[in-house]
Design a protein around this motif. Structure first.
Motif, PDB file in Angstrom:
ATOM      1  N   VAL A   1      54.743  43.607  57.271  1.00 20.39           N
ATOM      2  CA  VAL A   1      54.946  42.375  58.028  1.00 20.39           C
ATOM      3  C   VAL A   1      53.845  41.396  57.636  1.00 20.39           C
ATOM      4  O   VAL A   1      52.666  41.727  57.684  1.00 20.39           O
ATOM      5  N   ASP A   2      54.259  40.232  57.203  1.00 22.03           N
ATOM      6  CA  ASP A   2      53.284  39.262  56.719  1.00 22.03           C
ATOM      7  C   ASP A   2      53.968  37.901  56.685  1.00 22.03           C
ATOM      8  O   ASP A   2      55.166  37.793  56.945  1.00 22.03           O
ATOM      9  N   LYS A   3      53.213  36.868  56.326  1.00 24.61           N
ATOM     10  CA  LYS A   3      53.852  35.574  56.094  1.00 24.61           C
ATOM     11  C   LYS A   3      54.663  35.689  54.806  1.00 24.61           C
ATOM     12  O   LYS A   3      54.265  36.369  53.870  1.00 24.61           O
ATOM     13  N   ASN A   4      55.790  34.998  54.759  1.00 23.92           N
ATOM     14  CA  ASN A   4      56.564  34.897  53.524  1.00 23.92           C
ATOM     15  C   ASN A   4      56.969  36.218  52.900  1.00 23.92           C
ATOM     16  O   ASN A   4      56.800  36.436  51.719  1.00 23.92           O
ATOM     17  N   ILE A   5      57.471  37.121  53.721  1.00 28.36           N
ATOM     18  CA  ILE A   5      58.052  38.334  53.137  1.00 28.36           C
ATOM     19  C   ILE A   5      59.562  38.220  53.202  1.00 28.36           C
ATOM     20  O   ILE A   5      60.103  37.826  54.233  1.00 28.36           O
TER      21      ILE A   5
ATOM     22  N   MET B   1      65.400  44.099  56.610  1.00 32.15           N
ATOM     23  CA  MET B   1      64.428  43.159  57.144  1.00 32.15           C
ATOM     24  C   MET B   1      64.279  43.469  58.637  1.00 32.15           C
ATOM     25  O   MET B   1      65.271  43.694  59.329  1.00 32.15           O
ATOM     26  N   VAL B   2      63.042  43.502  59.107  1.00 41.00           N
ATOM     27  CA  VAL B   2      62.791  43.859  60.503  1.00 41.00           C
ATOM     28  C   VAL B   2      63.562  42.916  61.425  1.00 41.00           C
ATOM     29  O   VAL B   2      63.496  41.685  61.273  1.00 41.00           O
ATOM     30  N   ASP B   3      64.326  43.488  62.365  1.00 41.64           N
ATOM     31  CA  ASP B   3      65.071  42.658  63.305  1.00 41.64           C
ATOM     32  C   ASP B   3      64.084  41.894  64.181  1.00 41.64           C
ATOM     33  O   ASP B   3      63.157  42.489  64.742  1.00 41.64           O
ATOM     34  N   PRO B   4      64.248  40.561  64.284  1.00 38.90           N
ATOM     35  CA  PRO B   4      63.277  39.767  65.043  1.00 38.90           C
ATOM     36  C   PRO B   4      63.089  40.230  66.492  1.00 38.90           C
ATOM     37  O   PRO B   4      62.039  39.993  67.083  1.00 38.90           O
ATOM     38  N   ASN B   5      64.081  40.917  67.047  1.00 44.54           N
ATOM     39  CA  ASN B   5      63.912  41.433  68.413  1.00 44.54           C
ATOM     40  C   ASN B   5      62.685  42.322  68.538  1.00 44.54           C
ATOM     41  O   ASN B   5      62.033  42.362  69.572  1.00 44.54           O
ATOM     42  N   LEU B   6      62.365  43.074  67.484  1.00 41.09           N
ATOM     43  CA  LEU B   6      61.225  43.987  67.538  1.00 41.09           C
ATOM     44  C   LEU B   6      59.923  43.234  67.779  1.00 41.09           C
ATOM     45  O   LEU B   6      59.019  43.727  68.457  1.00 41.09           O
ATOM     46  N   TYR B   7      59.841  42.041  67.194  1.00 42.96           N
ATOM     47  CA  TYR B   7      58.599  41.282  67.330  1.00 42.96           C
ATOM     48  C   TYR B   7      58.338  40.897  68.777  1.00 42.96           C
ATOM     49  O   TYR B   7      57.197  40.756  69.197  1.00 42.96           O
ATOM     50  N   LYS B   8      59.419  40.749  69.541  1.00 40.66           N
ATOM     51  CA  LYS B   8      59.235  40.413  70.964  1.00 40.66           C
ATOM     52  C   LYS B   8      58.518  41.549  71.681  1.00 40.66           C
ATOM     53  O   LYS B   8      57.688  41.321  72.548  1.00 40.66           O
ATOM     54  N   PHE B   9      58.848  42.772  71.304  1.00 39.48           N
ATOM     55  CA  PHE B   9      58.235  43.926  71.971  1.00 39.48           C
ATOM     56  C   PHE B   9      56.736  44.038  71.668  1.00 39.48           C
ATOM     57  O   PHE B   9      56.000  44.646  72.422  1.00 39.48           O
ATOM     58  N   VAL B  10      56.306  43.498  70.548  1.00 38.37           N
ATOM     59  CA  VAL B  10      54.893  43.666  70.181  1.00 38.37           C
ATOM     60  C   VAL B  10      54.131  42.338  70.173  1.00 38.37           C
ATOM     61  O   VAL B  10      53.014  42.255  69.660  1.00 38.37           O
ATOM     62  N   ASN B  11      54.781  41.310  70.750  1.00 34.93           N
ATOM     63  CA  ASN B  11      54.143  39.997  70.858  1.00 34.93           C
ATOM     64  C   ASN B  11      53.722  39.385  69.537  1.00 34.93           C
ATOM     65  O   ASN B  11      52.636  38.858  69.392  1.00 34.93           O
TER      66      ASN B  11
ATOM     67  N   GLU C   1      56.521  32.819  62.644  1.00 33.78           N
ATOM     68  CA  GLU C   1      55.391  32.810  61.722  1.00 33.78           C
ATOM     69  C   GLU C   1      55.504  33.877  60.637  1.00 33.78           C
ATOM     70  O   GLU C   1      55.015  33.707  59.533  1.00 33.78           O
ATOM     71  N   ILE C   2      56.114  34.986  60.989  1.00 39.17           N
ATOM     72  CA  ILE C   2      56.072  36.136  60.086  1.00 39.17           C
ATOM     73  C   ILE C   2      57.458  36.740  59.860  1.00 39.17           C
ATOM     74  O   ILE C   2      58.402  36.463  60.585  1.00 39.17           O
ATOM     75  N   ASN C   3      57.518  37.539  58.838  1.00 43.53           N
ATOM     76  CA  ASN C   3      58.728  38.284  58.505  1.00 43.53           C
ATOM     77  C   ASN C   3      58.309  39.650  58.051  1.00 43.53           C
ATOM     78  O   ASN C   3      57.142  39.860  57.713  1.00 43.53           O
ATOM     79  N   GLY C   4      59.256  40.530  57.969  1.00 41.31           N
ATOM     80  CA  GLY C   4      58.861  41.846  57.485  1.00 41.31           C
ATOM     81  C   GLY C   4      60.039  42.663  57.048  1.00 41.31           C
ATOM     82  O   GLY C   4      61.184  42.311  57.296  1.00 41.31           O
ATOM     83  N   PHE C   5      59.713  43.746  56.378  1.00 37.27           N
ATOM     84  CA  PHE C   5      60.772  44.697  56.060  1.00 37.27           C
ATOM     85  C   PHE C   5      60.324  46.094  56.429  1.00 37.27           C
ATOM     86  O   PHE C   5      59.127  46.360  56.594  1.00 37.27           O
ATOM     87  N   ALA C   6      61.287  46.965  56.584  1.00 34.89           N
ATOM     88  CA  ALA C   6      61.002  48.353  56.931  1.00 34.89           C
ATOM     89  C   ALA C   6      61.948  49.235  56.134  1.00 34.89           C
ATOM     90  O   ALA C   6      63.014  48.791  55.727  1.00 34.89           O
ATOM     91  N   PHE C   7      61.510  50.461  55.890  1.00 34.32           N
ATOM     92  CA  PHE C   7      62.388  51.392  55.191  1.00 34.32           C
ATOM     93  C   PHE C   7      62.046  52.802  55.623  1.00 34.32           C
ATOM     94  O   PHE C   7      60.961  53.049  56.150  1.00 34.32           O
ATOM     95  N   GLY C   8      62.969  53.695  55.430  1.00 39.93           N
ATOM     96  CA  GLY C   8      62.722  55.083  55.809  1.00 39.93           C
ATOM     97  C   GLY C   8      63.527  56.017  54.928  1.00 39.93           C
ATOM     98  O   GLY C   8      64.617  55.672  54.485  1.00 39.93           O
ATOM     99  N   MET C   9      62.947  57.171  54.670  1.00 35.46           N
ATOM    100  CA  MET C   9      63.687  58.128  53.833  1.00 35.46           C
ATOM    101  C   MET C   9      63.384  59.547  54.269  1.00 35.46           C
ATOM    102  O   MET C   9      62.351  59.825  54.861  1.00 35.46           O
TER     103      MET C   9
END
Ligand SMILES: [Zn+2]
Lengths: 804, 345
Positions: free
Chosen positions: B222-226, B293-303, B308-316
């Protein structure tokens, strides 16, 4: 879910431009994963439509007939064992080379009579589990044509994985929409003959007690239904989609469900005991005899369809036996309803029944579908039996607004996807998805249709739609530059990896076991009697009794690994596991257990195999202790490492200890109780050690410090004493240290002897002592004085004598 | 006088030549002793000449001495070399008389083994450490909040039924994925966030292709411009590092409750090279991970400020990666702990 290519073709204009493989690829790459694509026609190669011209009895076999069969271009001689046919019947004829199950048809002589093929039964054609006699086709078929082609089996089946956010795709219609979005093809909506003729009548007595549980209930009564066989093409389509044909009415409800996505249920209207249908939560202890013949006790969360007297169906899951469509049914009450998904999910879980219908309701389907489905049912019924019905549909619903406008900023697309996509392209993609839209300067305003109301809510939802239809493969890869971050392991993580490596290096094999064990095992090892290990966590819904509780130590797992390997004839084992254990912690206010990482080591069997240059040796306690000491030395833990007797019930009473470091308990070590091992049929000694890895790492120095290499030479002497056998090595060593002062830098026991040359009850211990001073060269005399003092005091305290 | 010297020199020269010839015939140290005696012994020309040096006129004595000694030194050096050589030969001969069997087995050391799952985890960790990530950890027993709710699975969400959960009570459960670590980490750290989180996860599923416990690695940036292009780059880098440079990687749209857009990632099948075989069920592709790409709803849970930011996540799943990488065809082998399996890696 399965659907067929030909079915899809009915809803997509020009689908034939794409092969089934193309469609499968395009669907997969736009988010509708095709798990399997299968050509069914392959199974029916060399099976044709044929007509029986005439037949006579087989001269040599009573039960066989010899038939002259018209195969289109020629008349064939066929020997047949069935007797359910007559002249002029249309049949499925398997010719030379056709495959029936594992059997390949060949021209052959049967009891002396030549046969050029086989007339097939439904079972032989794989169309039903059971059948009597050969399949007689009813209708207008031309001999010589391909059987598969004529009866709807010359088709491709797509096996589709529909993600839970897309209940709208659980139908041929829904997939057709996706095909249109992924290609440039246009959706072909079916035209209903009754489209504009139907009066929606809300006056019928449908009472919905709770509109949130049942937002819509539509129904139609079909009076005096002319019943007939389900047409073969429909039977076959259902068959290809894994649905068993039952009778025309039930088949139609299933067919419409697969086609439009709306589950339907048909009641025998005359078996409903009132003219009023009530949709309500079940009352406590209410029960219903379900279609499958079992009586289900319902609970208060379950939605039921009831007449005024009793429940007639478990909503969305299963109908009742008493109102089931049967041979005598004349009037059909067709239910097309919308139920609240979570309630259906709960009930289906509780009852343990999942059906095509419940699966669709669980995921929230579009309430607009109820009427579509009834119309489609009527349309199809009319097509099959030509019957016309009263134009009345009963409908009761909760008025909800299922229109939504979502604005999609172009800047958001760029921000999330990293590329600019032309406004026009964005608009076209939405259009193809059935989303009407308007291009504005900074954004597109999108009208979400009812069938996507549940999953298209926010701007980001539309970004995803754009991305998947635009194609993930068309979004360019962009290197990520890290200006703000530097990757590293923490000291803990690094140390843990190093511990693992160290154990590998000294010849241990790492195991990983499940975190759960059975309560029986737990009790077998008497863990419930150990204060530090007894507070286990139970699983509320364990898989079975071997997985009931979470481990509080790793002992049982490693012993099991030993036992399993012994049963595979591998007796010599040096294994370790690093895993978490879980202990109940009532002090923690969020009620999460304490999780501790433990290192467990188990040694058993031989450490040395018998070899030409060394003799066989079994693992013993001191091998285990050696590993312990090695770990402490290797990770430079400086301080007092001691074993203090503590009788664990699962250890040998004498060989059982806590491992203390700097007076803090850090683990346990011992020999597993011979009796436990014996019960487990393990015929060898087993040594076990468990170390609290978090404490171990905490004590290991993260920053090592240099100490100057000694500049002055040391003096070494050997000291052999004879001492009472009861005195421990530790006691002797403590005494030696006590009398040596700081110049004793090294003390090592190098010999232990008990036997003939020594008085009984005594032992001889020989130590090597190394003395050194930091500031000068020691004199021999100094060391002599010290050693004399040591001997005197050992004598005074333990009666030890210098060994001559 | 000169004549005398010349005669002497000539004689000595001949002597040395003969010596050179003689020394080739030396086969043993006794031969050598004879040789030495012959040329340096009392009766030798050299010894005799030195002994009778007084027979020469006074003025040439030093020259005679020098000439004789030169030759003597030369012979001595030759004899010394010869003696060394002979010694060596004789030593060698003696060694050869001993017996040694190279084919006897060596003294055994025990070869241990790290578990294959940790080998794969460590390999993946190395890749991400190199890309600037840190390793994050979290509890295996979780609350409903971290495992579901904060990951955009509200109660009654249909996706919950995809993951059959082991419960401790109605609120506490065994984590069904490593994703709760994302939330826990973001709660405690402000962006930029670059983490991976390996660990055990639990699902109530037990058959040929499922074990009730398995291992996952989760990643979060999670960072600016991801953007999605960055996600593609990261996972292509990962897939090619783990499976080989020549492998193709493809992204298919999929659905996960906590990412949007979501993707499943496949690598090309190395067994059939894309033609389709049994291992890849005829598709030519092997699914290895899920991402998005991280669903923006998640950001609400962590303030976090979602503008400002975007992010991605992955799992295997680590077992799956290990199976594909090493050609293991039975999932259950990972937890049977057969020593013959463990020792292979
Ligand atoms: Zn393949």
């Amino acid at each position: 879910m399965k659907i067929t290519y030909s079915w899809l073709k009915e809803f997509v204009d020009g689908l034939e431009k794409y092969t089934p493989q193309d469609i499968a690829y395009k669907l997969t790459m736009s988010g509708t994963e095709i798990k399997k694509l299968e050509y069914i026609g392959d199974k029916y190669k060399n099976i044709i439509i044929a007509q029986i011209e005439s037949f006579v009895k087989h001269p040599n076999a009573d039960k066989l007939s010899i038939c002259k069969v018209n195969a289109g271009t020629e008349i064939l001689n066929i020997v047949c064992g069935a007797n359910n046919f007559k002249a002029k019947d249309i049949v499925a004829l398997a010719l030379d080379g056709a495959k029936i199950g594992d059997y390949t048809i060949k021209k052959s002589k049967i009891r002396g009579e030549f046969s050029e093929g086989m007339m097939c039964s439904e079972k032989e054609l794989g169309l039903s589990q059971q059948s009597e006699g050969i399949l007689i086709l009813d209708g207008d078929y031309k001999p010589g044509e391909s059987f598969a082609n004529q009866v709807g089996l010359d088709d491709w089946v797509f096996e589709i994985e529909v993600t839970p956010n897309r209940p709208d795709c659980l139908s041929v219609m829904g997939i057709a929409r996706e095909v249109c979005a992924a290609t440039e093809l246009k959706l072909k909506y079916p035209q209903y003959r009754f489209e504009n003729e139907i009066n929606i009548d809300t006056s019928f007595n449908i009472e919905i007690k709770d509109l949130t549980l049942c937002p819509r209930y539509s129904a139609k009564i079909f009076k005096n239904v002319i019943r007939c066989e389900t047409p073969l093409w429909m039977k076959n389509r259902l068959f290809l989609c894994d649905i068993r044909s039952i009778d025309l009415i039930v088949d139609l409800t299933n067919y419409v469900m697969l086609e439009v996505g709306q589950p339907l249920h048909a009641f025998d209207a005359d078996l409903l005991t009132s003219n009023k249908i009530i949709i309500r939560p079940a009352s406590a202890k209410e029960s219903i005899l379900a279609i499958d013949g079992t009586t289900r006790i319902l609970d208060e969360g379950t939605i039921v369809i009831a007449d005024e007297n009793s429940p007639v169906a478990i909503a969305g899951i299963m109908g009742g036996k008493n109102t089931e469509i049967n041979e005598k049914t004349k009037n059909v009450f067709l239910e097309s309803a919308n139920f609240y998904g979570p309630a259906i999910m709960k009930t289906s879980k509780k009852i343990g029944l999942r059906s095509e219908a419940s699966n669709r309701f669980e995921k929230k389907i579009d309430p607009l579908l109820t009427i579509t489905a009834i119309k489609r049912f009527e349309e199809l019924l009319n097509k099959i039996n030509g019957q016309e019905f009263e134009k009345v549909i009963y409908d009761s619903y909760l008025v909800v607004n299922r229109e939504r406008t979502v604005n999609l900023r172009y800047s958001k697309i760029k921000q999330i996807l990293g590329i600019e996509i032309e406004n026009k392209t964005v608009s076209q993609i939405l259009e193809r998805l059935g989303i009407k839209n308007k291009i504005e300067p900074d954004y597109i305003s999108a009208q979400v249709p009812s069938f996507r109301f549940e999953d298209l809510e926010r701007e980001i939802d539309l970004v995803e739609e754009i991305a998947r239809i635009y194609g993930f493969e068309n979004i360019p890869t962009q290197k990520l530059d890290f200006k703000s971050s530097q990757g590293r392991y923490t000291f803990n993580q690094k140390t843990l990896m190093k511990i693992r490596q160290t154990l590998e290096d000294i010849g241990l094999n790492e195991v990983i076991n499940y975190s759960f064990i059975g309560l029986k095992e737990f009790k077998f090892f008497k863990l419930d009697e150990e204060k530090s290990l007894k507070d286990y966590i139970s699983i509320l819904n364990p898989l079975n009794e071997d997985f009931e509780i979470l481990r509080t130590c790793l002992l049982q797992s490693l012993v099991k690994n030993l036992k399993d390997n012994i049963s595979r004839k591998i007796q010599d084992l040096r294994i370790f596991e690093i895993s978490k254990v879980f202990l109940k912690d009532d002090s923690n206010n969020n009620n999460l257990p304490v999780e501790k990482t433990k290192l467990a080591i188990l040694l058993s069997g031989k450490i040395n195999l018998k070899s030409w240059n060394c003799s066989e040796r079994m693992h013993d306690f001191y091998d285990m202790k050696g590993i312990l000491e090695y770990l402490f030395e290797k990770f430079r833990l400086k301080g007092k490492l001691e074993l203090s007797n503590n009788e664990y019930k699962f250890f040998h009473p004498l060989i059982s200890a806590d491992i203390n470091f700097e007076n803090e308990k850090i683990g346990m070590i011992g020999k597993i109780h011979p009796q436990l091992v014996d019960i487990l049929d393990i015929r060898q000694d087993v040594y076990y050690m468990e170390i609290d890895i978090d404490s171990f790492i905490k004590k290991s120095p993260s920053q090592k410090k240099f100490t100057r290499i000694p500049q002055f030479p040391s003096i070494s002497i050997d000291l052999a004493i004879v001492i009472d056998d009861k005195v421990t090595n530790r006691e002797v060593e403590d005494e030696i240290y006590k009398n040596s002062g700081i110049t004793l830098v090294n003390l090592r026991l190098f010999d232990l002897y008990k036997g003939k040359q020594i008085e009984e009850g005594k032992k001889s211990l020989a130590y090597s002592l190394e003395f050194r001073a930091g500031d000068r060269t020691l004199k021999d005399l100094e060391v002599e004085i010290i050693s004399k003092r040591i001997i005197e005091n050992l004598n005074k305290k333990f009666g030890a004598m210098l060994r001559q | 006088m000169k004549e005398k010297i010349n005669i002497l020199k000539k004689e000595l020269g001949i002597t040395f030549e003969v010596f050179t010839r003689d020394q080739n015939a030396v086969k043993s140290s006794s031969d050598l002793d004879l040789l030495e005696n012959k040329y340096l012994g009392k009766k030798s020309l050299i010894a005799q000449t030195l002994k009778n040096i007084n027979d020469f006129p006074q003025e040439i004595k030093p020259l005679v001495g020098k000439t004789v000694n030169e030759i003597r030194r030369k012979i001595e050096d030759e004899l010394k070399n010869l003696r060394n050589e002979l010694n060596l030969l004789e030593f060698d001969k003696k060694l050869r008389e001993e017996k040694f069997d190279l084919t006897l087995p060596g003294r055994a050391l025990l070869a241990g083994s790290k578990n294959i799952l940790y080998k794969v985890i460590e390999e993946i960790q190395e890749i991400f450490i190199g890309l600037g990530y840190e390793i994050a950890e979290g509890p295996e027993v979780e609350t409903d909040y971290y495992n579901f709710e904060a990951l955009n699975h509200p109660p009654d969400h249909p996706a919950r039924s995809l993951q059959d959960t082991f419960f401790i009570d109605d609120r506490i459960l065994l984590r069904t994925h490593t994703s709760p670590v994302q939330i826990r980490y973001m709660e405690k750290h402000k962006p930029p966030v670059y983490i991976i989180a390996p660990g055990k996860v639990y699902r109530k599923d037990y058959d040929v292709t499922h074990t009730p416990m398995f291992t996952q690695i989760e990643g979060l940036a999670v960072d600016k411009n991801i953007n999605f292009g960055n996600l593609k780059w990261t996972l292509e880098t990962l897939a090619r590092s783990v499976f080989g440079k020549d492998r193709q990687v493809r992204f298919r749209p999929h659905y996960f409750p906590f990412t949007e857009p979501s993707a499943e990632v496949d690598v090309s099948c190395n067994i059939c090279v894309g033609k389709g075989c049994r291992v890849c069920s005829g598709t030519g592709w092997l699914e290895i991970l899920g991402a998005g790409m991280v669903d923006p709803n998640l950001y609400k849970f962590v303030n976090y400020d979602q503008d400002e930011i975007n992010g991605f996540a992955f799992g295997m799943g680590i077992e799956r990666i290990a199976m594909l990488k090493y050609g293991i065809d039975d999932l259950r082998l990972f937890f049977e702990n057969d020593i013959r399996f463990l020792k292979q890696f």
